[in-house]
Design an enzyme around this catalytic site. Structure first.
Site, PDB file in Angstrom:
ATOM      1  N   HIS A 125       0.883  -1.165   0.000  1.00 43.03           N
ATOM      2  CA  HIS A 125       0.000   0.000   0.000  1.00 43.03           C
ATOM      3  C   HIS A 125       0.925   1.220   0.000  1.00 43.03           C
ATOM      4  O   HIS A 125       2.022   1.163   0.563  1.00 43.03           O
ATOM      5  CB  HIS A 125      -0.813   0.093   1.291  1.00 43.03           C
ATOM      6  N   ASP A 151       2.450   1.839   3.344  1.00 41.76           N
ATOM      7  CA  ASP A 151       3.387   0.864   3.915  1.00 41.76           C
ATOM      8  C   ASP A 151       4.816   1.392   3.748  1.00 41.76           C
ATOM      9  O   ASP A 151       5.712   1.048   4.514  1.00 41.76           O
ATOM     10  CB  ASP A 151       3.297  -0.487   3.196  1.00 41.76           C
ATOM     11  N   MET A 160       2.410  -5.890  -7.653  1.00 42.31           N
ATOM     12  CA  MET A 160       1.084  -5.338  -7.330  1.00 42.31           C
ATOM     13  C   MET A 160       1.224  -4.166  -6.358  1.00 42.31           C
ATOM     14  O   MET A 160       2.072  -4.194  -5.467  1.00 42.31           O
ATOM     15  CB  MET A 160       0.228  -6.457  -6.704  1.00 42.31           C
ATOM     16  N   GLU A 211     -10.974  -6.797  -4.672  1.00 42.51           N
ATOM     17  CA  GLU A 211     -10.830  -7.825  -3.628  1.00 42.51           C
ATOM     18  C   GLU A 211     -12.038  -7.804  -2.709  1.00 42.51           C
ATOM     19  O   GLU A 211     -12.177  -6.903  -1.882  1.00 42.51           O
ATOM     20  CB  GLU A 211      -9.546  -7.573  -2.830  1.00 42.51           C
ATOM     21  N   LYS A 260     -14.620  -8.837   0.364  1.00 46.83           N
ATOM     22  CA  LYS A 260     -14.551  -9.324   1.753  1.00 46.83           C
ATOM     23  C   LYS A 260     -15.916  -9.075   2.384  1.00 46.83           C
ATOM     24  O   LYS A 260     -16.505  -8.019   2.140  1.00 46.83           O
ATOM     25  CB  LYS A 260     -13.450  -8.568   2.517  1.00 46.83           C
ATOM     26  N   GLU A 319      -9.524 -13.807  -1.859  1.00 43.62           N
ATOM     27  CA  GLU A 319      -8.688 -14.184  -0.709  1.00 43.62           C
ATOM     28  C   GLU A 319      -9.321 -15.362   0.028  1.00 43.62           C
ATOM     29  O   GLU A 319     -10.517 -15.331   0.347  1.00 43.62           O
ATOM     30  CB  GLU A 319      -8.521 -12.996   0.236  1.00 43.62           C
ATOM     31  N   HIS A 377     -11.385 -14.601   3.095  1.00 40.99           N
ATOM     32  CA  HIS A 377     -12.597 -13.786   2.954  1.00 40.99           C
ATOM     33  C   HIS A 377     -13.819 -14.626   2.609  1.00 40.99           C
ATOM     34  O   HIS A 377     -14.881 -14.454   3.220  1.00 40.99           O
ATOM     35  CB  HIS A 377     -12.368 -12.685   1.919  1.00 40.99           C
ATOM     36  N   ASP A 404      -4.955 -13.814  -3.174  1.00 43.34           N
ATOM     37  CA  ASP A 404      -4.436 -13.669  -1.809  1.00 43.34           C
ATOM     38  C   ASP A 404      -4.617 -14.994  -1.079  1.00 43.34           C
ATOM     39  O   ASP A 404      -5.750 -15.435  -0.819  1.00 43.34           O
ATOM     40  CB  ASP A 404      -5.199 -12.561  -1.060  1.00 43.34           C
ATOM     41  N   ASP A 414     -11.326 -12.084  11.306  1.00 43.62           N
ATOM     42  CA  ASP A 414     -10.316 -12.186  10.239  1.00 43.62           C
ATOM     43  C   ASP A 414      -8.972 -12.613  10.839  1.00 43.62           C
ATOM     44  O   ASP A 414      -8.366 -11.861  11.599  1.00 43.62           O
ATOM     45  CB  ASP A 414     -10.216 -10.800   9.599  1.00 43.62           C
ATOM     46  N   ASP A 449      -6.112 -14.279   9.112  1.00 42.33           N
ATOM     47  CA  ASP A 449      -4.875 -14.183   8.307  1.00 42.33           C
ATOM     48  C   ASP A 449      -3.834 -15.229   8.701  1.00 42.33           C
ATOM     49  O   ASP A 449      -2.653 -14.904   8.903  1.00 42.33           O
ATOM     50  CB  ASP A 449      -4.254 -12.779   8.432  1.00 42.33           C
ATOM     51  N   ASP A 462      -1.296 -13.141   1.757  1.00 44.10           N
ATOM     52  CA  ASP A 462      -1.803 -12.005   2.522  1.00 44.10           C
ATOM     53  C   ASP A 462      -2.159 -12.521   3.916  1.00 44.10           C
ATOM     54  O   ASP A 462      -3.318 -12.789   4.228  1.00 44.10           O
ATOM     55  CB  ASP A 462      -3.023 -11.385   1.831  1.00 44.10           C
TER      56      ASP A 462
HETATM   57  C1  GCO Z   1      -7.664  -7.479   4.706  1.00 44.66           C
HETATM   58  C2  GCO Z   1      -7.330  -7.435   3.236  1.00 44.66           C
HETATM   59  C3  GCO Z   1      -6.139  -6.568   2.939  1.00 44.66           C
HETATM   60  C4  GCO Z   1      -5.955  -6.331   1.450  1.00 44.66           C
HETATM   61  C5  GCO Z   1      -4.901  -5.327   1.215  1.00 44.66           C
HETATM   62  C6  GCO Z   1      -4.513  -5.192  -0.225  1.00 44.66           C
HETATM   63  O1  GCO Z   1      -8.399  -8.379   5.089  1.00 44.66           O
HETATM   64  O2  GCO Z   1      -7.212  -6.623   5.466  1.00 44.66           O
HETATM   65  O3  GCO Z   1      -7.120  -8.738   2.808  1.00 44.66           O
HETATM   66  O4  GCO Z   1      -4.991  -7.167   3.480  1.00 44.66           O
HETATM   67  O5  GCO Z   1      -5.622  -7.507   0.785  1.00 44.66           O
HETATM   68  O6  GCO Z   1      -5.360  -4.091   1.686  1.00 44.66           O
HETATM   69  O7  GCO Z   1      -5.506  -4.676  -0.946  1.00 44.66           O
HETATM   70 MN    MN Z   2      -6.188  -9.498   1.042  1.00 48.28          MN
HETATM   71 MN    MN Z   3      -7.810 -10.229   4.268  1.00 49.27          MN
END
Ligand code: GCO
Ligand code: MN
Ligand code: MN
Length: 387
Positions: free
Chosen positions: A55, A58, A89, A182, A184, A218, A221, A246, A256, A258, A288
């Site tokens: 991003h 970042d 990306m 993307e 979610k 993802e 998600h 992702d 969430d 991850d 991700d």
């Molecule tokens: C999340 C998302 C993010 C995006 C990221 C890139 O759940 O926070 O997956 O990690 O992937 O902002 O667009």
């Molecule tokens: Mn993501």
């Molecule tokens: Mn995510």
């Protein structure tokens, strides 16, 4: 004996925000020190990754001066070139700034929507400078907790206008980006707009230049929504819309998480890898996810290594699956070919008349056992190393 050591040819990528995650959560402060972007690049290269995604913020904090931006970007670029790491990306942080608390492109405040466009254009400039070809839109704040504001239809229109605008900006600048939405279902908003891969695919068809837009599904998600991620990816592939992916893991129905790829739903991860490897998808495989909050820096690199190693082990298992005579025979037996029926299934008035008149043996159709229990058990035994 394969070592499952990744190389750049495997096209594994991580976000600066993933390996750079400091372990903050809604209930607790960071548990790890922040690591600088050039150092993260060096470590990812050592582990065999292909690239790093980011991003805007970042790398360049909100409010940084022009001189500070240039220094941070120059240091980052030097590390990328020293270590042979790509930036395939880029994306925009449209969620951290309180200005975006009620949406960015879908805010009810026209000033916020314009600010979101400005921030995204500047971030697209940065991504292009770093060589990015795919631009991701994750609408983290595009959603609501309450619908009393009555903006649902307007929000979709504002979102559409913004994406159309940014596609034109990319073209007018000669950036040549492909855009990936993307989806979610929730987090950080109670309900996020375009919550699933299917919703995003439907929305893309309404854009001015739909060919420039695809999806960035993802694992976590769709899983949070109780859906089958591999099915969603198959639909994206079928539509020619899998522009990016992702990878991570997630317990169904929870916050969430991850998690490290393959750490939770190993069989689902296997079918996903099998699908990706058998498809024409040649883009990056982006992790991700982040190390558990319990971990120190060593845990971060164990996490990153583990994501890639598990993918490679599952790829190996997919090859074993394809070469296993007993499994292939069971797969062949699962499908029933019938040339006469196939011929009648091509429409013509005569075929339709013949098919309408055909007498099916319904009892026989219903009685056939397709062998899926055995096939699935063979898959489990293969995954557990018994084949
Ligand atoms: C999340 C998302 C993010 C995006 C990221 C890139 O759940 O926070 O997956 O990690 O992937 O902002 O667009
Ligand atoms: Mn993501
Ligand atoms: Mn995510």
């Amino acid at each position: 004996m394969t070592t499952y050591q990744p190389t750049p040819a495997d096209r594994f990528t991580f976000g600066l925000w993933t390996v750079g995650n400091v372990g903050r959560d809604p209930f607790g402060e960071p548990t790890r020190a922040a690591m600088q972007a050039p150092y993260l690049v060096q470590k990812l290269a050592e582990l065999g990754a292909y690239g790093v995604n980011l991003h805007d913020n970042d790398l360049v904090p909100l409010g940084a001066s022009a001189a500070e931006r240039d220094r941070l970007v120059a240091d980052f670029r030097r590390s990328l070139s020293d270590h042979g790491v790509r930036v395939p990306m880029a994306t925009t942080n449209l969620f951290g700034d309180p200005a975006f608390k009620d949406g960015a492109f879908t805010s009810a405040d026209a000033r916020v929507r314009a600010y979101a466009l400005q921030k995204t254009m500047l971030s697209m400039d940065l991504g292009h400078e770093l060589g990015a070809e795919t631009y991701v839109f994750w609408g983290g704040r595009e959603g609501s907790e309450v619908d009393a504001g009555g903006k649902l239809l307007d929000s979709l229109g504002w979102f559409r206008d913004s994406l159309n605008y940014l596609a034109e900006y990319s073209q007018s600048q000669g950036y040549g980006y492909r855009f990936a939405l993307e989806p979610k279902p929730n987090e950080p908003r109670a309900d996020i707009f375009l919550p699933t891969v299917g919703s995003a695919l439907g929305f893309i068809a309404t854009l001015e230049q739909p060919e420039l837009f695809g999806v960035n599904p993802e694992f976590a998600h769709e899983t949070m929504a109780g859906l089958n991620f591999t099915h969603a990816v198959a639909q994206a592939i079928d539509a020619g819309k899998l522009f990016h992916i992702d990878l991570n893991d997630q317990k169904m129905g929870r916050f969430d998480q991850d998690l490290r790829f393959g750490s939770e739903n190993i069989k689902a991860a296997f079918f996903l890898v099998q699908l990706l490897e058998s498809s024409a998808y040649a883009g990056p495989k982006h992790f991700d996810a982040h190390a558990l909050r319990t971990e120190d820096e060593a845990g971060v690199w164990a996490f990153a290594r583990g994501c890639m190693r598990t993918y490679l082990m599952l790829r190996d298992k997919a090859q074993q699956f394809a070469a296993d005579g007993e499994i292939q025979a069971a797969l062949a037996a699962y499908r029933v070919e019938d040339q006469a029926m196939q011929a009648l299934s091509t429409f013509s008035p005569a075929n339709a008349a013949a098919l309408r008149a055909h007498a099916f043996d319904r009892a026989a159709l219903g009685a056939r056992g397709p062998g899926l229990e055995r096939l699935d058990q063979l898959t489990v035994e293969l995954l557990l190393g018994l084949r």
